[in-house]
Design a protein around this motif. Structure first.
Motif, short mmCIF file in Angstrom:
data_model
loop_
_atom_site.label_atom_id
_atom_site.label_comp_id
_atom_site.label_asym_id
_atom_site.label_seq_id
_atom_site.Cartn_x
_atom_site.Cartn_y
_atom_site.Cartn_z
N THR A 29 0.76 -1.13 0.15
CA THR A 29 0.07 0.03 -0.24
C THR A 29 0.87 1.30 0.12
N LEU A 30 0.14 2.38 -0.34
CA LEU A 30 0.86 3.67 -0.34
C LEU A 30 1.47 4.12 1.18
N GLY A 31 0.66 4.09 2.26
CA GLY A 31 0.89 4.17 3.48
C GLY A 31 0.97 5.65 3.50
N GLN A 200 -10.08 14.65 -14.76
CA GLN A 200 -9.23 15.29 -13.37
C GLN A 200 -7.90 14.48 -12.85
N LEU A 201 -8.05 13.31 -13.22
CA LEU A 201 -6.78 12.57 -12.80
C LEU A 201 -5.48 13.05 -13.49
N ALA A 202 -5.93 13.36 -15.04
CA ALA A 202 -4.74 13.91 -15.82
C ALA A 202 -4.47 15.31 -15.46
N LEU A 203 -5.35 16.05 -14.92
CA LEU A 203 -4.92 17.48 -14.59
C LEU A 203 -4.12 17.42 -13.19
N ILE A 204 -4.72 16.61 -12.27
CA ILE A 204 -3.84 16.96 -10.85
C ILE A 204 -2.42 16.01 -10.90
N THR A 205 -2.39 15.03 -11.87
CA THR A 205 -0.94 14.44 -11.95
C THR A 205 -0.07 15.24 -12.79
N GLU A 206 -0.68 16.04 -13.64
CA GLU A 206 0.31 17.10 -14.56
C GLU A 206 0.65 18.20 -13.66
N ARG A 207 -0.28 18.59 -12.62
CA ARG A 207 0.15 19.64 -11.75
C ARG A 207 1.09 19.07 -10.83
N LEU A 208 0.90 17.85 -10.28
CA LEU A 208 1.88 17.22 -9.04
C LEU A 208 3.22 17.07 -9.89
N GLU A 209 3.44 16.86 -11.09
CA GLU A 209 4.80 16.61 -11.56
C GLU A 209 5.43 17.94 -11.88
N ALA A 210 4.64 18.77 -11.95
CA ALA A 210 4.99 20.18 -12.11
C ALA A 210 5.66 20.82 -10.72
N TYR A 235 -1.40 6.30 -8.24
CA TYR A 235 -0.38 6.79 -8.92
C TYR A 235 0.77 7.37 -8.32
N LEU A 236 0.16 7.79 -6.95
CA LEU A 236 1.37 8.16 -6.00
C LEU A 236 2.24 7.17 -5.74
N ARG A 237 1.56 5.93 -5.29
CA ARG A 237 2.43 4.53 -4.85
C ARG A 237 3.44 4.24 -5.81
N GLU A 238 2.76 4.22 -7.26
CA GLU A 238 3.47 3.61 -8.27
C GLU A 238 4.53 4.75 -8.81
N TYR A 241 5.77 8.64 -4.73
CA TYR A 241 5.44 9.78 -3.77
C TYR A 241 5.10 9.21 -2.30
N ARG A 242 5.42 10.23 -1.44
CA ARG A 242 4.94 9.95 0.00
C ARG A 242 3.93 11.10 0.52
N VAL A 243 3.02 10.47 1.42
CA VAL A 243 2.15 11.10 2.20
C VAL A 243 2.44 11.54 3.25
N VAL A 244 2.33 12.62 3.70
CA VAL A 244 2.48 13.24 4.97
C VAL A 244 1.23 13.79 5.60
N HIS A 245 1.02 13.26 6.91
CA HIS A 245 -0.22 13.38 7.61
C HIS A 245 0.17 14.78 8.47
N VAL A 246 -0.60 15.71 8.51
CA VAL A 246 -0.37 17.25 9.23
C VAL A 246 -1.33 17.01 10.61
N VAL A 247 -0.75 17.19 11.75
CA VAL A 247 -1.66 17.15 12.97
C VAL A 247 -1.37 18.22 13.81
N ALA A 248 -2.04 18.80 14.88
CA ALA A 248 -1.93 19.86 15.47
C ALA A 248 -0.65 19.45 16.55
N LYS A 249 -0.04 20.33 16.69
CA LYS A 249 1.29 20.27 17.95
C LYS A 249 0.52 20.19 19.18
N ALA A 250 1.19 19.09 19.92
CA ALA A 250 0.41 19.03 21.27
C ALA A 250 1.24 20.26 22.06
N PRO A 251 0.23 20.94 22.97
CA PRO A 251 0.94 21.94 24.20
C PRO A 251 1.90 21.16 24.83
#
Length: 257
Positions: A29-31, A200-210, A235-238, A241-251
């Motif tokens: 999986t991409l993960g 839409q897939l073609a559009l977003i992958t083109e922007r991603l590569e740019a 497409y990201l997996r193949e 590309y790597r996915v980053v999960h954004v979370v709120a910094k704990a106090p």
């Protein structure tokens, strides 16, 4: 010093704490590659489409964000993300939160971050300041009530995105003073325009590569986005590309000696 240690040090100096994401129970999986915690003290606003700065992402790292939900198509988006063990950030509109509370709790239970997107998606730039502030607070209160059973204008996850990306200096300053990070985007899928999932897939992958990396904006209420998402994640997996999960910094906890 190795390149990886330089990256970690830079993130810490920026007030952001990277962490390893939980391992996916399924192979192939991409993960989610890592978790990045963010706070308004060091990063009050991010997204190059609106602001000078963005998140400190490495080459081929992306943050997936979804606006305007929850909606009837949100479960389809959640299923695609779950299939690839990917975490995202959802910026929810208060009226939808109130209408679909079970779905909101489902998004949270899946481990995604949830920010707010006002009460009714009005353009805050066109409203008197007091009405704009009420739109922000009602959206926060709706989410806090659904997720935590308590009406509050203090968001548990202090992330906010302006409808139409239209802000004002006064509102930006107010949100920063409240410790709320304002998210723009680095590029987007333009899924407010009607197109087929394949287009839409073609559009977003083109922007991603740019762009090579960045915060990506989608809209989970869009059926074309929900239909396209499995192919985009593949497409990201193949293409490594790597996915980053954004979370709120704990106090930070008080330390006594």
């Amino acid at each position: 010093m190795t390149a990886s240690r330089v990256i970690v040090l830079a993130a810490l100096l920026a007030g952001m704490t990277p962490a390893k994401a939980a391992d996916c129970p399924r192979d192939g999986t991409l993960g989610t590659a890592r978790v990045l915690s963010v706070d308004a003290a060091s990063t009050p606003r991010v997204g190059l489409k609106s602001f000078p700065d963005t998140l400190p992402l490495e080459d081929k790292e992306v943050v997936l964000t979804f606006d305007d939900g929850p909606a009837q198509t949100t479960p389809q988006v959640l299923a695609a993300l779950a299939h690839e063990c990917v975490q995202a950030t959802f910026f929810m509109v208060g009226t939808g939160v109130t209408a679909l509370p079970t779905l909101v709790r489902r998004v949270a239970a899946a481990g995604h971050s949830i920010g707010t997107h006002t009460w009714s998606h009005k353009n805050l730039k066109n409203l008197p300041p007091e009405q704009a502030a009420e739109e922000i607070d009602r959206g926060i209160t709706a989410l806090e009530t659904v997720l935590h059973g308590k009406a509050s204008t203090v968001p548990t996850t202090p992330f906010f995105r302006f409808p139409y990306f239209d802000s004002t200096p006064a509102l930006l300053e107010r949100l920063q003073a409240r410790g709320i990070v304002v998210f723009g985007a680095d590029f987007w899928a333009s899924d407010w325009n009607r197109m087929t999932p394949q287009e839409q897939l073609a559009l977003i992958t083109e922007r991603l590569e740019a762009n090579r990396k960045g915060i990506i904006l989608f809209h989970d209420p869009r059926a074309q986005t929900a239909a396209m998402l499995p192919d985009f994640l593949r497409y990201l997996r193949e293409n490594h590309y790597r996915v980053v999960h954004v979370v709120a910094k704990a106090p930070e906890a008080n330390v006594t000696h």
